[in-house]
Design an enzyme around this catalytic site. Structure first.
Site, PDB file in Angstrom:
ATOM      1  N   ASP A   1       0.827  -1.242  -0.047  1.00  0.00           N
ATOM      2  CA  ASP A   1       0.150   0.134   0.032  1.00  0.00           C
ATOM      3  C   ASP A   1       0.833   1.261  -0.089  1.00  0.00           C
ATOM      4  O   ASP A   1       0.391   2.393  -0.361  1.00  0.00           O
ATOM      5  CB  ASP A   1      -0.931   0.085   1.117  1.00  0.00           C
ATOM      6  CG  ASP A   1      -1.858  -1.036   1.348  1.00  0.00           C
ATOM      7  OD1 ASP A   1      -2.509  -1.024   0.150  1.00  0.00           O
ATOM      8  OD2 ASP A   1      -2.398  -1.224   2.372  1.00  0.00           O
TER       9      ASP A   1
HETATM   10  C1  BGC Z   1      -0.515   1.020   6.120  1.00  0.00           C
HETATM   11  C2  BGC Z   1      -1.146   2.347   6.616  1.00  0.00           C
HETATM   12  C3  BGC Z   1      -1.564   3.119   5.007  1.00  0.00           C
HETATM   13  C4  BGC Z   1      -2.508   2.127   4.488  1.00  0.00           C
HETATM   14  C5  BGC Z   1      -2.983   2.851   3.149  1.00  0.00           C
HETATM   15  C6  BGC Z   1      -1.489   0.326   5.205  1.00  0.00           C
HETATM   16  O1  BGC Z   1      -0.718  -0.906   5.186  1.00  0.00           O
HETATM   17  O2  BGC Z   1      -0.297   0.344   7.068  1.00  0.00           O
HETATM   18  O3  BGC Z   1      -0.391   3.191   7.200  1.00  0.00           O
HETATM   19  O4  BGC Z   1      -2.669   4.226   5.509  1.00  0.00           O
HETATM   20  O5  BGC Z   1      -1.756   0.870   4.336  1.00  0.00           O
HETATM   21  O6  BGC Z   1      -3.842   1.970   2.455  1.00  0.00           O
HETATM   22  O1  IFM Z   2      -1.196  -5.441   1.364  1.00  0.00           O
HETATM   23  C1  IFM Z   2      -1.644  -4.509   2.340  1.00  0.00           C
HETATM   24  C2  IFM Z   2      -3.081  -4.836   2.876  1.00  0.00           C
HETATM   25  O2  IFM Z   2      -3.838  -4.991   2.024  1.00  0.00           O
HETATM   26  C3  IFM Z   2      -3.309  -3.900   4.173  1.00  0.00           C
HETATM   27  N1  IFM Z   2      -2.163  -3.857   5.088  1.00  0.00           N
HETATM   28  C4  IFM Z   2      -1.074  -3.835   4.571  1.00  0.00           C
HETATM   29  C5  IFM Z   2      -0.685  -4.630   3.449  1.00  0.00           C
HETATM   30  C6  IFM Z   2       0.937  -4.037   2.980  1.00  0.00           C
HETATM   31  O3  IFM Z   2       0.863  -2.804   2.434  1.00  0.00           O
END
Ligand code: BGC
Ligand code: IFM
Length: 826
Positions: A494
């Site tokens: 992400d």
């Molecule tokens: C992160 C968050 C972030 C999100 C975005 C997550 O995996 O830990 O900090 O805001 O992804 O989609």
């Molecule tokens: O792949 C993601 C997931 O969808 C949400 N938590 C964090 C992962 C890695 O960014």
């Protein structure tokens, strides 16, 4: 419990009871459990902390909980006990009074938590659970006087009601401090705030024992400058019979008990959610209709009824866990696979990423990517099949006509967000993966013809198969300068945001007001994920007679493989991506973030590099640069400063979360890749670094629950190296289960049966698995007398040798004995 088997000073596994037993209350984080299995859910910690909600943890929050506070983990479901003679008081669950107890034990079981205590020879036991199909929780309380004299005791219960909308509850004080209303009738406290509007729901809190007093106003019960640890009512032993009107509604009963020496008393408390009958829903009746609640309490305020429901809950779990059971030489594998991992998968399937010790039930919707992956580890649980089928169709309905998807969505509106820089471009492919996993497990190809709309718009319905095809076309259409898939806002990671950038590529700080949206960044991860998923889809297409599609899919797959080989290889490992300026990410050319875990796992899972030595090289590089004693880190070296052109990944301090923590989820891909590459010992070694039970002995470092996986473990760049965070609701649960059961133990569903291809350490002499697959039970015995680490010589089914290593799907309701002889084929 024999102390030589204890590995942790916090507790131990009781595998026969399927419980984790916590032996001291002050765990390094709240060690929680879940109660509820369908609609009514609660989080219960080892000291009685936590909260409850009905279906939606944001809009139907029944009780309140505070994150961020010290002391941690308050409030909860409390029972204060007061010795009426001495005035001394304590808590049955240690919190909130925290008086040192003479005995304390918390047993987290499947769907229930039992906390026992003893203080000055008064023994208590409270079991919290939600009976099957009910929308209330039970506190099944027992108290026993071990003293040699009669004792006069007072009990005070405590729950703190939430104003239903958990976010509004924490922010809208100008309104909320004026709305609280309750009723107290026949020992029952009704929380009815909001009933004047069209809100037709209310909560109730009841006791099976007559009460001698009650309170419903928090300020009166606790006192303004006191705390949960010393409420004035408990300290003085006098309930005020307060009726809250505005302010903070709570529920507290007082019960007076005179217990003879040795006498035990059982009391049932019930906290529940109720709605007015549907015909009263829209007429704002200005009353709460208690008829159904009264009926229900007549049945349930009865220890015998509760006991029976508890037995039913146990049976439910006996059945739920009977679909896959292993006996290996490794006890960490056995207990995690047979009990806790399946339990975690069940919870994750139901609660997505909504409510845990780290998710407040407020902020996040349901993740498209996450929910699809949660299905991968859940499909063997036959009781969930109809829900899984429904979930897949629901997820398909989140897709847009162009094949892209919302990334997160609200379960009620089914609408969500799509980010700048395009979507999360890996998302659509996860729908392909979950559908294939479902079909392989169930044999139900008919799901492909089930219709689902796009963007939940009536009139746009098409069969699921068309949705999957659109997912493929979306990736194919959205390709960048190297013909690799565009990453969009991000892919699985992400936080790798390569399209949000400064116009100046060397800008290292987020100061530039002129950030642009380049959109040309490409992902090698998605390229490999595409190969992995679409290869399978080609086979599905073929099986349903869509030969042209199958050919088309294969052509795309082969083309993508060539591109990965040409543009996605860095010499010793697979590249991660190209940024919006066409520069390599995850390459030896980079100063930081030279190698990433995700493409190494996914490319090998897709079969890329197995024929030309790249896979082994990549895995060797993972071992050399990314593997640590606590697991494999996400990338190396971590980013030491913020890079605008990389985005959120560099916003975390080195070693945490996406900035080079041990992100547990993609660890599973490396485990699978090692198994595929035939390096069974290495696969198991990585698996054991994360297996929660295998980490139990270092609970003081790991800190979160030793019975479930966490999302991350801090990497070596962090001063907290080895510390886990975000336990429970993580894709790790499903993926680690897939890794161990399907790739290391090697028993995996195929369209026509169960494929068996173990990758186990040489020293194992074998293992057993009982697998209920479709409509038959397979008792599988793997024999490794030659002590190899892969290779099936012969499979014998019910005494008859079969060709190959797929045991047919018999679908005959019978038990079949399968003997698998490992070894080198002559
Ligand atoms: C992160 C968050 C972030 C999100 C975005 C997550 O995996 O830990 O900090 O805001 O992804 O989609
Ligand atoms: O792949 C993601 C997931 O969808 C949400 N938590 C964090 C992962 C890695 O960014």
């Amino acid at each position: 419990m024999d102390s030589q088997y204890r590995r942790s000073s916090y507790g131990y596994f009781d595998d026969n009871a399927r419980e984790y037993v916590i032996t001291r209350p002050d765990t390094p984080t709240p060690w929680i459990n879940y109660i509820g299995q369908e609609e009514y859910f609660g989080i219960v910690s080892n000291t009685g902390g936590g909260y409850s909600f009905y279906r939606d943890p944001r809009y139907r929050r029944i009780t309140r909980y505070r994150y961020h506070s010290i002391p941690i983990d308050q409030p909860g479901r409390y029972i204060y006990i007061r010795d009426a003679e001495t005035g001394e008081y304590w808590s049955a669950t240690w919190q909130p009074v925290k008086k040192p107890l003479d005995f304390y034990e918390c047993r987290h079981g499947l769907g229930y938590t039992k906390i026992r205590s003893r203080y000055r020879d008064i023994e208590t036991e409270v079991t919290y659970f939600v009976p099957l199909k009910q929308t209330f929780e039970v506190w099944w309380f027992k108290i026993r006087n071990l003293r040699d004299r009669e004792t006069d005791l007072q009990l005070f219960t405590y729950v703190e009601f939430c104003f239903w909308d958990a976010l509004d509850d924490m922010t809208n004080f100008q309104r909320n401090l004026n709305i609280a209303e309750v009723e107290v009738e026949d020992n029952v406290i009704y929380h009815k705030t909001g009933y004047r509007e069209r809100r037709n729901h209310f909560a109730f809190f009841a006791s099976s024992e007559p009460i001698v007093g009650f309170d419903t106003d928090k300020e009166v019960f606790i006192g303004l400058y006191r705390g949960y640890e010393n409420p004035i009512v408990v300290e003085e032993g006098v309930s005020r019979n307060s009726i809250v009107y505005g302010g903070h509604p709570i529920g507290s009963h007082q019960i007076r008990l005179r217990l003879k020496p040795g006498e035990e008393k059982e009391i049932v408390f019930i906290l529940g959610y109720a709605e007015n009958p549907p015909e009263e829903k829209f007429i704002a009746p200005n009353i709460i209709n208690k008829t159904r609640v009264k009926q229900l309490l007549r049945e349930w305020l009865n220890p015998d009824r509760v006991k029976q429901a508890f037995e039913e809950l146990k049976k439910f779990w006996d059945d739920t866990l009977s679909y896959l059971h292993v006996e290996t030489p490794d006890e960490d594998i056995n207990r995690i696979v047979n009990i806790w991992n399946q339990y975690q998968i069940f919870i994750t399937f139901h609660l997505a990423r909504s409510a845990s010790g780290y998710e407040t039930g407020i902020a996040r919707g349901i993740g498209f990517r996450d929910s699809n992956q949660d299905i991968l580890g859940a499909v063997h649980l036959q009781p969930l099949w109809s829900k899984i089928r429904e979930r897949i169709i629901d997820l398909a309905s989140i897709q847009f006509p162009d094949g892209g998807t919302y990334h997160q969505f609200q379960p009620i509106t089914k609408r969500g967000n799509r980010e700048i820089g395009g979507g999360f471009n890996d998302d659509p492919l996860w729908l392909v993966a979950s559908t294939i996993a479902y079909i392989k497990e169930t044999g139900d190809f008919s799901i492909l013809f089930e219709k689902a709309p796009y963007d939940n718009t009536p009139g746009t319905e098409e069969p699921l198969y068309e949705h999957l095809k659109k997912a493929v076309m979306y990736i194919d259409r959205n390709r960048g300068p190297h013909g690799l898939p565009l990453i969009g806002h991000a892919d699985w990671n992400d936080c790798l945001n390569l399209n949000v950038m400064s116009t100046n590529p060397d800008e290292s700080f987020q100061t530039a007001p002129d950030r642009t949206d380049g959109r040309t960044a490409e992902s090698i991860f998605i390229a490999c994920q595409f190969v992995w998923a679409v290869k399978e889809l080609a086979e599905v297409a073929e099986r349903i007679g869509r030969k042209e599609d199958a050919e088309y899919f294969r052509k795309l797959v082969n083309d993508m493989i060539e591109r990965v080989k040409k543009y996605g290889w860095d010499g010793e490992w697979f590249l991660r991506a190209y940024d919006a300026f066409g520069r390599k990410i995850g390459s030896k050319e980079n100063e930081e973030g030279r190698i990433y875990i995700e493409p190494q796992g996914m490319c090998i899972m897709a079969g890329i590099g197995l024929d030309d030595g790249k896979a082994i090289k990549a895995l060797d590089s993972v071992k050399k640069y990314l593997a640590t004693e606590h697991g494999i880190i996400l990338h190396w070296p971590p980013y030491t400063k913020y890079y605008v052109h990389l985005g959120e990944i560099s916003s975390y301090p080195p070693g945490h979360k996406e900035n080079a923590s041990i992100f547990c989820h993609p660890n599973a891909w490396i485990i699978i890749a090692e198994a595929i590459a035939g390096r069974s010992e290495q696969a198991l070694d990585y698996y054991k670094r994360l297996n929660p039970s295998a980490r139990e002995a270092i609970s003081h470092i790991h800190r979160t629950e030793p019975y479930v996986y966490a999302q991350t473990i801090a990497g070596p760049a962090s001063p907290r190296f080895g510390m886990a965070r975000n336990s429970w609701l993580t894709g790790t649960a499903s993926w680690m289960f897939v890794a161990i059961t399907q790739w290391i133990l090697g028993v995996r569903p195929a369209y026509d049966g169960l494929m068996i291809d173990p990758r186990i350490p040489k020293e194992w002499s074998g293992f057993k698995m009982v697998r209920r697959f479709r409509n038959a039970t397979y008792v599988i015995e793997v024999k490794n007398e030659e002590h190899v680490n892969m290779g099936v010589k012969q499979i014998i089914v019910d005494g008859q040798p079969i060709e190959g290593n797929i045991v047919p799907a018999f679908n005959d309701g019978k038990v079949h004995h399968v003997v698998v002889i490992m070894g080198k084929k002559e």
